[in-house]
Design an enzyme around this catalytic site. Structure first.
Site, PDB file in Angstrom:
ATOM      1  N   ASN A 187       0.881  -1.175   0.000  1.00 58.01           N
ATOM      2  CA  ASN A 187       0.000   0.000   0.000  1.00 58.01           C
ATOM      3  C   ASN A 187       0.913   1.218   0.000  1.00 58.01           C
ATOM      4  O   ASN A 187       1.540   1.517   1.011  1.00 58.01           O
ATOM      5  CB  ASN A 187      -0.886  -0.022   1.257  1.00 58.01           C
ATOM      6  N   LYS A 239       0.144   4.272  -0.185  1.00 62.81           N
ATOM      7  CA  LYS A 239      -0.447   5.471   0.441  1.00 62.81           C
ATOM      8  C   LYS A 239      -0.260   6.676  -0.502  1.00 62.81           C
ATOM      9  O   LYS A 239      -0.318   6.506  -1.713  1.00 62.81           O
ATOM     10  CB  LYS A 239       0.147   5.721   1.822  1.00 62.81           C
ATOM     11  N   HIS A 246      -9.470   1.482   4.769  1.00 62.67           N
ATOM     12  CA  HIS A 246      -8.194   1.621   5.485  1.00 62.67           C
ATOM     13  C   HIS A 246      -8.410   2.580   6.665  1.00 62.67           C
ATOM     14  O   HIS A 246      -9.186   3.538   6.566  1.00 62.67           O
ATOM     15  CB  HIS A 246      -7.115   2.161   4.537  1.00 62.67           C
ATOM     16  N   GLU A 265      -6.741   4.928   7.762  1.00 58.41           N
ATOM     17  CA  GLU A 265      -6.470   6.341   7.455  1.00 58.41           C
ATOM     18  C   GLU A 265      -7.680   6.980   6.766  1.00 58.41           C
ATOM     19  O   GLU A 265      -7.977   8.151   6.986  1.00 58.41           O
ATOM     20  CB  GLU A 265      -5.197   6.454   6.598  1.00 58.41           C
ATOM     21  N   GLU A 313      -5.571  -4.913  10.719  1.00 64.92           N
ATOM     22  CA  GLU A 313      -4.540  -3.888  10.899  1.00 64.92           C
ATOM     23  C   GLU A 313      -4.780  -3.134  12.205  1.00 64.92           C
ATOM     24  O   GLU A 313      -5.585  -2.185  12.239  1.00 64.92           O
ATOM     25  CB  GLU A 313      -4.601  -2.888   9.738  1.00 64.92           C
ATOM     26  N   GLY A 340       2.451   2.127  10.497  1.00 65.72           N
ATOM     27  CA  GLY A 340       3.406   3.212  10.276  1.00 65.72           C
ATOM     28  C   GLY A 340       4.150   3.641  11.534  1.00 65.72           C
ATOM     29  O   GLY A 340       4.791   4.687  11.556  1.00 65.72           O
ATOM     30  N   SER A 399       3.381  -2.426  10.215  1.00 70.72           N
ATOM     31  CA  SER A 399       4.843  -2.513  10.328  1.00 70.72           C
ATOM     32  C   SER A 399       5.386  -3.907  10.040  1.00 70.72           C
ATOM     33  O   SER A 399       6.320  -4.370  10.696  1.00 70.72           O
ATOM     34  CB  SER A 399       5.297  -2.005  11.703  1.00 70.72           C
TER      35      SER A 399
HETATM   36  C1  PEP Z   1      -0.740   0.025   5.873  1.00 71.07           C
HETATM   37  O1  PEP Z   1      -0.617   1.082   5.282  1.00 71.07           O
HETATM   38  O2  PEP Z   1      -1.771  -0.625   5.719  1.00 71.07           O
HETATM   39  C2  PEP Z   1       0.349  -0.428   6.750  1.00 71.07           C
HETATM   40  C3  PEP Z   1       0.235  -1.571   7.352  1.00 71.07           C
HETATM   41  O3  PEP Z   1       1.430   0.408   6.861  1.00 71.07           O
HETATM   42  P1  PEP Z   1       2.857   0.054   7.537  1.00 71.07           P
HETATM   43  O4  PEP Z   1       3.283  -1.274   6.972  1.00 71.07           O
HETATM   44  O5  PEP Z   1       3.753   1.160   7.139  1.00 71.07           O
HETATM   45  O6  PEP Z   1       2.633  -0.046   9.010  1.00 71.07           O
END
Ligand code: PEP
Length: 250
Positions: free
Chosen positions: A9, A11, A94, A96, A166, A172, A212
């Site tokens: 992803n 972003k 998501h 965000e 998630e 992040g 992460s």
């Molecule tokens: C994500 O954007 O869904 C995500 C898991 O980001 P990151 O791997 O950077 O934590």
């Protein structure tokens, strides 16, 4: 056997020119074909993804879409537009988007159903905040999201969805859920599908962990029974990291 699925992803990163450079690098990698690999990219990068990746075994998709096919929805991207560029996936809900763009469960549900109706694979994101985890409300939160986000999704369709668990506190931040906690929540989600639909759907549906995930923890996470892959933010922006993630079996 569920095929592992690793999806990046991006972003709001990578201009079209930058996307081309990274995708060309990724295309040249020797990726394990027993793992499904792909990227969800900003809408403006989708044509570049099509140009570089069409005909390869690296898939691509969008990070969001609106549920209507066309019309007066300024700034939105429709399922027909995604189909036209041969996108495979679309990330829906998501955290965000839920947080910064105020997407509610009802909207997420409409988007999931629209994606399925257009033969796009929805990657439905669910997960709890740190506060909810600390108050031991993580299962209740995820159950509530699944109930609302999958409302009126049929038994035939539900197994086509990829669910990404998630935990918001792990996205992040560099903090990863322990493999045990991540597996336990993915198992909880699988059991929700079994109880709401049937055992067959629960065995087939793929559940990713996201938060992460990186080369140093991918093996441990994906060794777990209920974790079928990863939704990867930061580590999908570097070809060498992505290569190690997809090639986690090597
Ligand atoms: C994500 O954007 O869904 C995500 C898991 O980001 P990151 O791997 O950077 O934590």
């Amino acid at each position: 056997m569920r095929k592992p699925v690793i999806v990046g992803n991006w972003k709001m990163n990578k201009t079209p020119s930058e996307a081309r450079v990274l995708l060309e690098e990724i295309k040249a990698l020797d990726l394990d074909s027993s793992v499904e690999a792909g990227f969800c990219v900003p809408a403006i990068d989708l044509l570049v993804a099509q140009e570089v990746l069409e005909g390869t075994n690296i898939n691509y998709g969008a990070e969001n879409m609106y549920f209507e096919e066309s019309g007066a929805f300024t700034g939105e991207i429709s399922p027909l537009m995604l189909k036209d560029v041969k996108a495979k996936y679309v990330i829906i809900g998501h955290s965000e988007r839920r947080e910064y763009f105020k997407e509610c469960d009802c909207l997420v549900n409409k988007k999931v159903k629209s994606a399925l109706a257009h033969d796009l694979v929805p990657i439905l994101c669910v997960g709890e905040t740190l506060e909810e985890r600390e108050e031991n409300k993580h299962e209740a939160k995820v159950k509530d999201q699944l109930t609302k986000n999958l409302k009126d999704v049929s038994e035939a369709d539900v197994e086509k969805v990829i669910i990404a668990y998630e935990p918001i506190w792990a996205i992040g931040t560099g903090k990863t859920a322990s493999a045990e906690d991540a597996d336990s929540m993915c198992g909880f989600i699988r059991n929700f599908i079994k109880e709401s639909y049937c055992e067959n759907a629960s065995e087939k549906i793929r559940i990713q962990y996201g938060g992460s995930m990186k080369p140093s923890n991918v093996k441990e996470l994906l060794a777990k029974e209920n974790i079928d892959g990863g939704l990867i933010g930061g580590a999908s922006l570097k070809a060498s990291d992505f290569e190690q993630l997809v090639n986690f079996k090597k």
